[in-house]
Design an enzyme around this catalytic site. Structure first.
Site, PDB file in Angstrom:
ATOM      1  N   TYR A 145      44.504  32.222  35.765  1.00  0.00           N
ATOM      2  CA  TYR A 145      43.739  33.042  35.171  1.00  0.00           C
ATOM      3  C   TYR A 145      44.014  32.438  33.622  1.00  0.00           C
ATOM      4  CZ  TYR A 145      40.451  36.222  33.039  1.00  0.00           C
ATOM      5  OH  TYR A 145      39.396  37.012  32.485  1.00  0.00           O
ATOM      6  N   LYS A 149      41.932  30.402  30.815  1.00  0.00           N
ATOM      7  CA  LYS A 149      41.700  30.834  29.653  1.00  0.00           C
ATOM      8  C   LYS A 149      42.148  30.259  28.190  1.00  0.00           C
ATOM      9  CE  LYS A 149      38.443  33.655  31.331  1.00  0.00           C
ATOM     10  NZ  LYS A 149      37.120  33.337  31.275  1.00  0.00           N
TER      11      LYS A 149
HETATM   12  P1  NAD Z   1      31.236  39.981  36.231  1.00  0.00           P
HETATM   13  O1  NAD Z   1      31.964  39.732  37.410  1.00  0.00           O
HETATM   14  O2  NAD Z   1      30.731  41.078  35.893  1.00  0.00           O
HETATM   15  O3  NAD Z   1      30.353  38.627  35.838  1.00  0.00           O
HETATM   16  C1  NAD Z   1      30.659  37.512  36.208  1.00  0.00           C
HETATM   17  C2  NAD Z   1      29.105  36.807  36.663  1.00  0.00           C
HETATM   18  O4  NAD Z   1      29.877  35.255  36.815  1.00  0.00           O
HETATM   19  C3  NAD Z   1      28.780  37.194  38.031  1.00  0.00           C
HETATM   20  O5  NAD Z   1      27.347  37.345  37.781  1.00  0.00           O
HETATM   21  C4  NAD Z   1      28.960  35.930  38.728  1.00  0.00           C
HETATM   22  O6  NAD Z   1      28.178  36.003  39.972  1.00  0.00           O
HETATM   23  C5  NAD Z   1      29.061  34.970  37.991  1.00  0.00           C
HETATM   24  N1  NAD Z   1      29.645  33.743  38.465  1.00  0.00           N
HETATM   25  C6  NAD Z   1      30.937  33.659  39.250  1.00  0.00           C
HETATM   26  N2  NAD Z   1      31.222  32.561  39.564  1.00  0.00           N
HETATM   27  C7  NAD Z   1      30.172  31.618  39.226  1.00  0.00           C
HETATM   28  C8  NAD Z   1      29.991  30.085  39.194  1.00  0.00           C
HETATM   29  N3  NAD Z   1      30.911  29.486  39.879  1.00  0.00           N
HETATM   30  N4  NAD Z   1      28.830  29.828  38.817  1.00  0.00           N
HETATM   31  C9  NAD Z   1      27.745  30.810  38.126  1.00  0.00           C
HETATM   32  N5  NAD Z   1      27.964  31.897  37.942  1.00  0.00           N
HETATM   33  C10 NAD Z   1      29.442  32.252  38.512  1.00  0.00           C
HETATM   34  O7  NAD Z   1      32.300  39.563  35.109  1.00  0.00           O
HETATM   35  P2  NAD Z   1      32.652  40.151  33.479  1.00  0.00           P
HETATM   36  O8  NAD Z   1      33.646  40.839  33.461  1.00  0.00           O
HETATM   37  O9  NAD Z   1      31.392  40.211  32.798  1.00  0.00           O
HETATM   38  O10 NAD Z   1      33.392  38.644  32.968  1.00  0.00           O
HETATM   39  C11 NAD Z   1      32.593  37.589  32.210  1.00  0.00           C
HETATM   40  C12 NAD Z   1      33.556  36.589  31.820  1.00  0.00           C
HETATM   41  O11 NAD Z   1      34.486  37.402  30.562  1.00  0.00           O
HETATM   42  C13 NAD Z   1      34.426  35.952  32.824  1.00  0.00           C
HETATM   43  O12 NAD Z   1      34.680  34.531  32.222  1.00  0.00           O
HETATM   44  C14 NAD Z   1      35.960  36.617  32.331  1.00  0.00           C
HETATM   45  O13 NAD Z   1      36.812  36.009  32.785  1.00  0.00           O
HETATM   46  C15 NAD Z   1      35.583  36.965  30.862  1.00  0.00           C
HETATM   47  N6  NAD Z   1      36.590  38.311  30.448  1.00  0.00           N
HETATM   48  C16 NAD Z   1      36.144  39.445  31.119  1.00  0.00           C
HETATM   49  C17 NAD Z   1      37.017  40.516  30.921  1.00  0.00           C
HETATM   50  C18 NAD Z   1      36.939  41.955  31.430  1.00  0.00           C
HETATM   51  O14 NAD Z   1      37.543  42.891  30.936  1.00  0.00           O
HETATM   52  N7  NAD Z   1      35.749  42.327  32.175  1.00  0.00           N
HETATM   53  C19 NAD Z   1      38.145  40.557  30.003  1.00  0.00           C
HETATM   54  C20 NAD Z   1      38.405  39.228  29.314  1.00  0.00           C
HETATM   55  C21 NAD Z   1      37.543  38.193  29.719  1.00  0.00           C
END
Ligand code: NAD
Length: 242
Positions: A145, A149
């Site tokens: 991860y 990132k």
């Molecule tokens: P989430 O799981 O709530 O939403 C992610 C969405 O991406 C889901 O709807 C899923 O179906 C979709 N998805 C997954 N694989 C896919 C693919 N191959 N093609 C198309 N869609 C796909 O996650 P989130 O927490 O909203 O995270 C969103 C982004 O932010 C991610 O890249 C995550 O790494 C990043 N992020 C999240 C956090 C956190 O604390 N939640 C922190 C830092 C970064």
């Protein structure tokens, strides 16, 4: 266009873009999730469609962009939010799990940016891609991860130089954001314990909300962000990493 727009951060961004008057394409691998966000955006008065797509597949990334252009005639902004998660210490991390996570986060970001490059450039628009605080700090079990990132940031610096002077490309590095993924599989008590432990590192004293990231995204894409490109914006409640 917002990839991963069916849940969490991507959903909030899609809805804020819709509220700001944009037509929105929601790309998500889970059809029902993307369609629900599109319905909610439509209910808020926006033009919105859902496209079921796996960003790790070249043909799906191309179809996302061609659909946006066919339906709306242009594509100004791309937001890369699609993401999955898995955890394993390096010694137990299989090559398959390494490749699967890199494929969605890093290769998916590349494929969508490449597919959207000409449209975003022609529109004088912008790209925002989600990195993470874990691109900058270590935690056991997250090597793939963190690598993906951090790769998104390196990729974006070059993308920004190639999109300039017409369009911008930036990265947001969110701290802990209270999304379905963050809560995944936890009981209420486990969630509260994880939250309380994580918040100790966050001077602002709370988890982020998806809307905190959506506001920052709209700033970078909007009229006040036009001279900001190739940057990483840390939206993390003040968490400091040395
Ligand atoms: P989430 O799981 O709530 O939403 C992610 C969405 O991406 C889901 O709807 C899923 O179906 C979709 N998805 C997954 N694989 C896919 C693919 N191959 N093609 C198309 N869609 C796909 O996650 P989130 O927490 O909203 O995270 C969103 C982004 O932010 C991610 O890249 C995550 O790494 C990043 N992020 C999240 C956090 C956190 O604390 N939640 C922190 C830092 C970064």
């Amino acid at each position: 266009m917002v990839t991963g727009g069916g849940s969490g951060i991507g959903r909030a961004i899609a809805l804020e873009l819709a509220a700001a008057g944009a037509a929105v394409v929601i790309g998500d691998i889970v059809a029902a999730a993307g369609e629900e966000t599109a319905r909610e955006a439509t209910a808020r008065g926006a033009n919105a469609i859902a496209v079921t797509a796996d960003v790790a597949r070249e043909e799906d990334a191309a179809r996302l962009v061609s659909t946006a252009r066919q339906v709306f005639g242009r594509l100004d902004f791309l937001v890369n939010c699609a993401g999955n998660v898995s955890l394993a210490p390096v010694l137990e991390l299989s090559e398959a799990d390494w490749r699967a996570l890199i494929a969605v986060h890093l290769t998916g970001t590349f494929l969508c940016c490449r597919a959207a490059f000409d449209a975003v450039s022609e529109a004088g628009g912008g790209v925002v891609s989600m990195s993470s605080s874990y691109a900058f700090k270590g935690r056991p079990g997250g090597a793939h991860y963190s690598a993906a990132k951090a790769g998104i940031f390196g990729f974006t610096r070059v993308l920004a130089s190639e999109l300039a002077p017409r369009a911008t490309a930036n990265v947001i590095a969110p701290g802990p954001i209270d999304t379905p993924r963050w809560r995944h599989g936890l009981s209420d008590a486990e969630y509260a314990a994880k939250r309380d432990k994580r918040v100790k590192d966050v001077p602002m004293g709370r988890l982020g909300a998806p809307e905190d990231i959506a506001e920052a995204t709209l700033f970078l894409l909007g009229p006040h962000g036009r001279w900001i490109t190739g940057q990483v914006l840390h939206v993390n409640g003040g968490e400091f990493y040395a």
